[in-house]
Enzyme design. Structure first.
Site, PDB file in Angstrom:
ATOM      1  N   TYR A 122       0.833  -1.199   0.000  1.00 27.07           N
ATOM      2  CA  TYR A 122       0.000   0.000   0.000  1.00 27.07           C
ATOM      3  C   TYR A 122       0.872   1.255   0.000  1.00 27.07           C
ATOM      4  O   TYR A 122       0.677   2.161  -0.818  1.00 27.07           O
ATOM      5  CB  TYR A 122      -0.925   0.011   1.215  1.00 27.07           C
ATOM      6  CG  TYR A 122      -1.816   1.242   1.256  1.00 27.07           C
ATOM      7  CD1 TYR A 122      -2.991   1.283   0.514  1.00 27.07           C
ATOM      8  CD2 TYR A 122      -1.480   2.347   2.027  1.00 27.07           C
ATOM      9  CE1 TYR A 122      -3.806   2.406   0.524  1.00 27.07           C
ATOM     10  CE2 TYR A 122      -2.284   3.478   2.050  1.00 27.07           C
ATOM     11  CZ  TYR A 122      -3.443   3.502   1.306  1.00 27.07           C
ATOM     12  OH  TYR A 122      -4.236   4.623   1.319  1.00 27.07           O
TER      13      TYR A 122
ATOM     14  N   LYS B  99       1.358   4.127  -2.984  1.00 24.34           N
ATOM     15  CA  LYS B  99       1.136   5.555  -2.781  1.00 24.34           C
ATOM     16  C   LYS B  99       2.394   6.363  -3.112  1.00 24.34           C
ATOM     17  O   LYS B  99       2.302   7.501  -3.589  1.00 24.34           O
ATOM     18  CB  LYS B  99       0.678   5.826  -1.349  1.00 24.34           C
ATOM     19  CG  LYS B  99      -0.740   5.341  -1.065  1.00 24.34           C
ATOM     20  CD  LYS B  99      -1.765   6.065  -1.930  1.00 24.34           C
ATOM     21  CE  LYS B  99      -3.189   5.700  -1.574  1.00 24.34           C
ATOM     22  NZ  LYS B  99      -4.191   6.451  -2.368  1.00 24.34           N
TER      23      LYS B  99
END
Length: 233
Positions: free
Chosen positions: A141, A145
């Site tokens: 994750y 990002k």
């Protein structure tokens, strides 16, 4: 800077969490219409909101929406997923799915809507990043990002000739379903939305929503060990 009053907005992932708060904030500030997407959208309680289906991992779905929403002046890439995707131990399919949604999905939307924004005077593209773009410890994750942050910075250069304002938004942990299980301090989705809209109206290229995010950005100039974040167990 882009005026929100009278604007036509697209918010991906716009029916819950931060996306829902963004839709509500745009309406409060005078947006004429908001397309609020979900894979399976439910009805909206405001006639100015048009719920529309969108799967950002499906190029055909993205292109179909761009063909339908030709009046959009502000695009917010908010759709994202958080899967248990430790880089060394998770199923590789989950790692790939994380990048396909959080990075390539946002890029598909940007590519498909760039001509729409150009035709409508330039407008704005907003990408929702995270403090985890800079903080280590969030596995796929966080890596996704970080990649989206880089993509946004390049899109800012590529979209400048058509007059599109590109805004990268970084924030800590908002009080949403996505991070409900994390024992960390959380900020209100409404506060996040307010900061995003302020950034658009002020003509900013980057919005750092909270103190944690500002501290983490300052840490980028130091040793990499200072970029680790503790999530608790």
């Amino acid at each position: 800077m882009v005026a929100i009053d009278g604007s036509v907005v697209l918010v991906t992932g716009g029916q819950r969490g931060i996306g829902k708060a963004l839709v509500e904030a745009f309406l409060r500030r005078g947006a004429a219409k908001v397309y609020a997407t979900a894979r399976k959208p439910g009805p909206a309680g405001d006639p100015r909101v048009e719920p529309v289906p969108l799967d950002v991992t499906d190029p055909g779905s993205v292109e179909a929406l761009a063909g339908r929403a030709r009046d959009v002046t502000v695009v917010v890439n908010n759709a994202g997923i958080l899967l248990p995707s430790a880089l060394l131990k998770a199923d590789m399919a989950d790692v790939l799915a994380t990048f396909d949604t959080n990075v390539f999905g946002a890029l598909r939307v940007a590519r498909s809507f760039a001509p729409v924004l150009a035709a409508n005077g330039g407008g704005a593209l907003v990408d929702m990043h995270s403090v985890l773009s800079w903080g280590a410890g969030a596995a796929a994750y966080g890596a996704s990002k970080a990649a989206l942050w880089s993509v946004t910075n390049s899109l800012r250069i590529e979209l400048a000739p058509q007059g599109t304002q590109v805004v990268g938004v970084h924030l800590g942990f908002a009080d949403t379903e996505m991070v409900a299980g994390l024992p960390v301090p959380k900020i209100s989705p409404a506060d996040v939305a307010g900061a995003v809209l302020d950034g658009i109206e002020d003509g900013r290229t980057e919005v750092l929503v909270d103190a944690l995010t500002r501290q983490m950005k300052e840490a980028l100039s130091g040793p990499v060990e200072g970029l680790s974040l503790a999530f608790g167990h």
